[in-house]
Design an enzyme around this catalytic site. Structure first.
Site, PDB file in Angstrom:
ATOM      1  N   ASP A 225       0.840  -1.203   0.000  1.00 28.87           N
ATOM      2  CA  ASP A 225       0.000   0.000   0.000  1.00 28.87           C
ATOM      3  C   ASP A 225       0.882   1.263   0.000  1.00 28.87           C
ATOM      4  O   ASP A 225       0.613   2.229  -0.710  1.00 28.87           O
ATOM      5  CB  ASP A 225      -0.899  -0.037   1.247  1.00 28.87           C
ATOM      6  CG  ASP A 225      -1.991   1.002   1.192  1.00 28.87           C
ATOM      7  OD1 ASP A 225      -2.792   0.957   0.247  1.00 28.87           O
ATOM      8  OD2 ASP A 225      -2.021   1.872   2.090  1.00 28.87           O
ATOM      9  N   LYS A 229       1.328   4.339  -2.908  1.00 30.49           N
ATOM     10  CA  LYS A 229       1.315   5.791  -2.643  1.00 30.49           C
ATOM     11  C   LYS A 229       2.594   6.446  -3.159  1.00 30.49           C
ATOM     12  O   LYS A 229       2.553   7.553  -3.708  1.00 30.49           O
ATOM     13  CB  LYS A 229       1.145   6.050  -1.138  1.00 30.49           C
ATOM     14  CG  LYS A 229      -0.227   5.655  -0.635  1.00 30.49           C
ATOM     15  CD  LYS A 229      -0.308   5.770   0.875  1.00 30.49           C
ATOM     16  CE  LYS A 229      -1.624   5.218   1.386  1.00 30.49           C
ATOM     17  NZ  LYS A 229      -1.639   5.043   2.834  1.00 30.49           N
TER      18      LYS A 229
HETATM   19  N1  LIG Z   1     -10.115   3.459   5.840  1.00 33.68           N
HETATM   20  C1  LIG Z   1      -9.271   4.479   5.724  1.00 33.68           C
HETATM   21  O1  LIG Z   1      -8.908   5.157   6.704  1.00 33.68           O
HETATM   22  C2  LIG Z   1      -8.739   4.870   4.363  1.00 33.68           C
HETATM   23  C3  LIG Z   1      -7.893   6.007   4.249  1.00 33.68           C
HETATM   24  C4  LIG Z   1      -7.438   6.391   2.991  1.00 33.68           C
HETATM   25  C5  LIG Z   1      -7.818   5.654   1.874  1.00 33.68           C
HETATM   26  N2  LIG Z   1      -8.606   4.544   2.022  1.00 33.68           N
HETATM   27  C6  LIG Z   1      -8.966   3.811   0.802  1.00 33.68           C
HETATM   28  O2  LIG Z   1     -10.372   3.913   0.627  1.00 33.68           O
HETATM   29  C7  LIG Z   1     -10.862   2.744  -0.026  1.00 33.68           C
HETATM   30  C8  LIG Z   1     -11.991   2.155   0.812  1.00 33.68           C
HETATM   31  O3  LIG Z   1     -11.478   1.815   2.089  1.00 33.68           O
HETATM   32  P1  LIG Z   1     -12.444   1.293   3.254  1.00 33.68           P
HETATM   33  O4  LIG Z   1     -11.635   1.322   4.483  1.00 33.68           O
HETATM   34  O5  LIG Z   1     -13.745   2.017   3.216  1.00 33.68           O
HETATM   35  O6  LIG Z   1     -12.667  -0.239   2.791  1.00 33.68           O
HETATM   36  P2  LIG Z   1     -13.863  -1.214   3.192  1.00 33.68           P
HETATM   37  O7  LIG Z   1     -14.465  -0.824   4.491  1.00 33.68           O
HETATM   38  O8  LIG Z   1     -13.343  -2.591   3.004  1.00 33.68           O
HETATM   39  O9  LIG Z   1     -14.978  -0.930   2.073  1.00 33.68           O
HETATM   40  C9  LIG Z   1     -14.815  -1.260   0.735  1.00 33.68           C
HETATM   41  C10 LIG Z   1     -16.155  -1.175   0.058  1.00 33.68           C
HETATM   42  O10 LIG Z   1     -15.965  -1.398  -1.338  1.00 33.68           O
HETATM   43  C11 LIG Z   1     -17.006  -2.261  -1.769  1.00 33.68           C
HETATM   44  N3  LIG Z   1     -16.673  -2.869  -3.063  1.00 33.68           N
HETATM   45  C12 LIG Z   1     -15.687  -3.746  -3.371  1.00 33.68           C
HETATM   46  N4  LIG Z   1     -15.736  -4.056  -4.681  1.00 33.68           N
HETATM   47  C13 LIG Z   1     -16.760  -3.342  -5.214  1.00 33.68           C
HETATM   48  C14 LIG Z   1     -17.328  -3.240  -6.506  1.00 33.68           C
HETATM   49  N5  LIG Z   1     -16.843  -3.931  -7.536  1.00 33.68           N
HETATM   50  N6  LIG Z   1     -18.395  -2.419  -6.694  1.00 33.68           N
HETATM   51  C15 LIG Z   1     -18.903  -1.699  -5.661  1.00 33.68           C
HETATM   52  N7  LIG Z   1     -18.416  -1.767  -4.411  1.00 33.68           N
HETATM   53  C16 LIG Z   1     -17.357  -2.582  -4.187  1.00 33.68           C
HETATM   54  C17 LIG Z   1     -17.159  -3.235  -0.636  1.00 33.68           C
HETATM   55  O11 LIG Z   1     -18.359  -3.972  -0.753  1.00 33.68           O
HETATM   56  P3  LIG Z   1     -18.718  -5.201   0.255  1.00 33.68           P
HETATM   57  O12 LIG Z   1     -19.126  -4.530   1.526  1.00 33.68           O
HETATM   58  O13 LIG Z   1     -19.820  -5.896  -0.446  1.00 33.68           O
HETATM   59  O14 LIG Z   1     -17.466  -6.010   0.387  1.00 33.68           O
HETATM   60  C18 LIG Z   1     -17.163  -2.251   0.530  1.00 33.68           C
HETATM   61  O15 LIG Z   1     -18.441  -1.654   0.678  1.00 33.68           O
HETATM   62  C19 LIG Z   1      -9.653   1.816  -0.190  1.00 33.68           C
HETATM   63  O16 LIG Z   1      -9.105   1.975  -1.475  1.00 33.68           O
HETATM   64  C20 LIG Z   1      -8.691   2.314   0.873  1.00 33.68           C
HETATM   65  O17 LIG Z   1      -7.337   2.042   0.562  1.00 33.68           O
HETATM   66  C21 LIG Z   1      -9.085   4.148   3.218  1.00 33.68           C
END
Ligand SMILES: NC(=O)c1ccc[n+]([C@@H]2O[C@H](COP(=O)([O-])OP(=O)(O)OC[C@H]3O[C@@H](n4cnc5c(N)ncnc54)[C@H](OP(=O)(O)O)[C@@H]3O)[C@@H](O)[C@H]2O)c1
Length: 360
Positions: A225, A229
């Site tokens: 990851d 970045k």
């Molecule tokens: N969390 C943080 O603090 C943070 C900070 C910076 C960046 N990010 C980035 O933000 C993104 C999301 O992170 P997160 O923490 O929110 O992850 P997460 O909680 O795992 O959520 C991911 C979401 O994406 C959905 N998804 C996966 N494949 C999909 C598709 N083909 N079509 C539509 N929806 C789909 C998943 O659906 P299901 O629920 O059905 O699995 C889930 O709702 C990632 O790229 C991460 O690197 C996160």
């Protein structure tokens, strides 16, 4: 003086001048925080016309307005179909049509350039395109050059003003010479806290419970990851680096790589001895361990664990802080350092919102 300050107008975030129709892909941690922001006054000209998780989607206005949309999508909704979501955008009267990608899906990211070419704006927390294969980055650059607007603030530093600053410097004719820093909130927390008094595995277990790591911490410990970045930043500064050109020193030993999450979690203690030895060797020299990303002047990129002296900027980080030290042609005596919390759903969702508001 204080009276003048007291009377100064309170700055307001200008709502997007034009109406915008949005489709939200991903209703997980970040997507959920983004849905909450859509209920605030600054988002009054933004219209959610579709939302999806990996299996279900919704385009019905009444359903989209439900406070428990995320939970509902887990149980009900139409099967996933991008075409129906894009039609919902097309049919809306708003001038701006925006696809918000709050997933980590490589498959969805591979469609970003195509969506831009078709006239949609893309705002993303998903690093898989810009931080993936060089061909994907080039397709993205071509779509941008043709007028596509790509909001990527949330991909690095959870919205800390890193990419915007870097692009601004480059727009002014400055050039990135070297880049160094801590680009992962979870790895920052782990090494800011690890002092050898407790096993690393114990700390990792706690960090996981606090939600600082991914459910499978190998996603953080692998350094992949951080490498994505670093690629995003390097490429935005003009280094056409391939994804195989970043040397990634994973913290996960070979023996723990190809096993289930459950087995890995049961064998966390195997991480302890090698890290304790590194920590002790660093301590003897008056140094600390940090998981650093580095890009040198020749475009050599590396991410991995490094010893730094206590005087090093990365030695003075707290909590989940990220740090980006940019040495440029004009910032060459001392680097320009951007530092702050580099993880968290609220700040990441805010970065998505900020990029949407900037489109108008
Ligand atoms: N969390 C943080 O603090 C943070 C900070 C910076 C960046 N990010 C980035 O933000 C993104 C999301 O992170 P997160 O923490 O929110 O992850 P997460 O909680 O795992 O959520 C991911 C979401 O994406 C959905 N998804 C996966 N494949 C999909 C598709 N083909 N079509 C539509 N929806 C789909 C998943 O659906 P299901 O629920 O059905 O699995 C889930 O709702 C990632 O790229 C991460 O690197 C996160």
């Amino acid at each position: 003086m204080s009276a003048v300050l007291a009377e100064a107008p309170v700055p307001k975030t200008a709502p997007v001048a034009q109406e915008a129709a949005l489709v939200l892909l991903g209703t997980g941690v970040v997507g959920g925080a983004f849905l909450k922001l859509l209920c605030t006054p600054v988002a009054k000209r933004l219209h959610l016309v579709g939302a999806a998780n990996s299996r279900k989607q919704q385009i019905e206005a009444a359903q989209l307005a439900a406070r428990d949309l995320r939970e509902r999508l887990k149980r009900e909704g139409a099967p996933r179909d991008d075409a129906a979501l894009l039609s919902a955008l097309d049919e809306h009267h708003a001038t701006l049509k925006v696809i918000v990608d709050a997933t980590a899906s490589g498959d969805l990211a591979s469609r970003h350039a195509d969506w831009l070419a078709r006239g949609y704006h893309v705002v993303t927390a998903n690093k898989s395109l810009a931080g993936g294969h060089l061909s994907g980055w080039r397709a993205l650059q071509a779509a941008r050059a043709a007028g596509g607007r790509y909001g990527d603030s949330a991909t690095v530093g959870a919205g800390l003003p890193v990419l915007s600053t870097l692009r601004r410097l480059c727009d002014c004719g400055d050039s990135l010479l070297t880049l160094e820093g801590v680009f992962s909130g979870s790895l920052s927390y782990l090494f800011n806290t690890y002092d050898g008094s407790r096993p690393f595995s114990e700390l990792l277990g706690e960090a996981r419970k606090l939600g600082y790591t991914e459910p499978d911490p190998r996603a953080d410990l692998s350094g992949e990851d951080v490498a994505r970045k670093l690629l995003i930043l390097a490429r935005n500064a003009g280094f056409a680096l391939g994804s195989d050109e970043v040397i990634v020193e994973s913290l996960v030993p070979e023996s723990l790589r190809d096993i289930s999450t459950e087995t890995f979690l049961a064998r966390l203690e195997e991480l302890d001895e090698p890290l304790a030895a590194l920590h002790e060797a660093a301590r003897e020299r008056g140094h600390v361990l940090r998981f650093l990303a580095r890009l040198n002047q020749r475009g050599r990129a590396r991410v991995g664990i490094t010893e730094v002296p206590l005087t090093h900027p990365a030695a003075r980080l707290y909590g989940t802080d990220n740090q980006f030290a940019l040495t440029t042609t004009r910032y060459h005596t001392q680097p320009l350092v951007i530092q702050g919390p580099g993880a968290g759903p609220e700040v990441t969702a805010q970065a998505l919102l900020g990029d949407i508001l900037a489109l108008g």
